[in-house]
Design a protein around this motif. Structure first.
Motif, PDB file in Angstrom:
ATOM      1  N   PHE A  39      43.897  28.027  40.762  1.00 43.61           N
ATOM      2  CA  PHE A  39      44.922  27.186  40.149  1.00 43.61           C
ATOM      3  C   PHE A  39      45.780  27.984  39.179  1.00 43.61           C
ATOM      4  O   PHE A  39      46.997  27.853  39.157  1.00 43.61           O
ATOM      5  CB  PHE A  39      44.278  26.000  39.432  1.00 43.61           C
ATOM      6  N   THR A  40      45.150  28.842  38.394  1.00 43.90           N
ATOM      7  CA  THR A  40      45.887  29.655  37.430  1.00 43.90           C
ATOM      8  C   THR A  40      46.841  30.610  38.137  1.00 43.90           C
ATOM      9  O   THR A  40      48.001  30.750  37.738  1.00 43.90           O
ATOM     10  CB  THR A  40      44.907  30.437  36.538  1.00 43.90           C
ATOM     11  N   VAL A  41      46.374  31.245  39.205  1.00 42.80           N
ATOM     12  CA  VAL A  41      47.234  32.170  39.947  1.00 42.80           C
ATOM     13  C   VAL A  41      48.410  31.432  40.561  1.00 42.80           C
ATOM     14  O   VAL A  41      49.563  31.888  40.480  1.00 42.80           O
ATOM     15  CB  VAL A  41      46.414  32.912  41.025  1.00 42.80           C
ATOM     16  N   LEU A  42      48.161  30.283  41.166  1.00 46.18           N
ATOM     17  CA  LEU A  42      49.260  29.517  41.758  1.00 46.18           C
ATOM     18  C   LEU A  42      50.232  29.017  40.701  1.00 46.18           C
ATOM     19  O   LEU A  42      51.445  28.978  40.933  1.00 46.18           O
ATOM     20  CB  LEU A  42      48.700  28.346  42.563  1.00 46.18           C
ATOM     21  N   ALA A  52      58.846  36.934  40.727  1.00 48.98           N
ATOM     22  CA  ALA A  52      57.757  37.888  40.862  1.00 48.98           C
ATOM     23  C   ALA A  52      56.953  37.652  42.140  1.00 48.98           C
ATOM     24  O   ALA A  52      56.338  38.570  42.661  1.00 48.98           O
ATOM     25  CB  ALA A  52      56.830  37.791  39.649  1.00 48.98           C
ATOM     26  N   ALA A  53      56.969  36.455  42.650  1.00 49.83           N
ATOM     27  CA  ALA A  53      56.184  36.137  43.842  1.00 49.83           C
ATOM     28  C   ALA A  53      56.918  36.502  45.126  1.00 49.83           C
ATOM     29  O   ALA A  53      56.301  36.644  46.175  1.00 49.83           O
ATOM     30  CB  ALA A  53      55.853  34.657  43.859  1.00 49.83           C
ATOM     31  N   LEU A  99      36.034  29.525  40.757  1.00 43.72           N
ATOM     32  CA  LEU A  99      36.991  29.789  41.828  1.00 43.72           C
ATOM     33  C   LEU A  99      38.193  28.837  41.803  1.00 43.72           C
ATOM     34  O   LEU A  99      39.345  29.303  41.875  1.00 43.72           O
ATOM     35  CB  LEU A  99      36.275  29.726  43.180  1.00 43.72           C
ATOM     36  N   PRO A 100      38.012  27.534  41.681  1.00 43.60           N
ATOM     37  CA  PRO A 100      39.193  26.663  41.601  1.00 43.60           C
ATOM     38  C   PRO A 100      40.042  26.918  40.356  1.00 43.60           C
ATOM     39  O   PRO A 100      41.265  26.830  40.419  1.00 43.60           O
ATOM     40  CB  PRO A 100      38.609  25.246  41.566  1.00 43.60           C
ATOM     41  N   VAL A 101      39.413  27.258  39.258  1.00 38.07           N
ATOM     42  CA  VAL A 101      40.161  27.527  38.030  1.00 38.07           C
ATOM     43  C   VAL A 101      41.027  28.770  38.202  1.00 38.07           C
ATOM     44  O   VAL A 101      42.209  28.777  37.850  1.00 38.07           O
ATOM     45  CB  VAL A 101      39.198  27.687  36.829  1.00 38.07           C
TER      46      VAL A 101
END
Length: 70
Positions: free
Chosen positions: A32-35, A44-45, A27-29
């Motif tokens: 972090f990747t999405v952010l 895009a955001a 979950l943290p990985v």
């Protein structure tokens, strides 16, 4: 008095090993990747065009406080 007799009872207790579910380290990985992707491509955001920066935010907060709506 020996060192073994001076230890607290909790030091003598056997340690239990617990296993994390598979999603706990994932979950943290993923988050972090999405952010990181969102920060790398801010165009895009952004769903709508909103004023950027601190002054519009401060004006919005002042308007909310003046209206008394918390």
């Amino acid at each position: 008095m020996s060192a073994a007799s001076r230890r607290s009872p909790s030091a003598k207790a056997p340690r239990r090993r617990t296993r994390l579910p598979w999603w706990a380290p994932a979950l943290p990985v993923v988050s972090f990747t999405v952010l990181l992707v969102l920060a790398a491509s801010p165009a895009a955001a952004r769903a709508t065009t909103v004023p950027q920066g601190l002054p519009p935010l401060l004006e919005l907060l002042a308007a909310i406080l003046r209206a008394g709506a918390w």
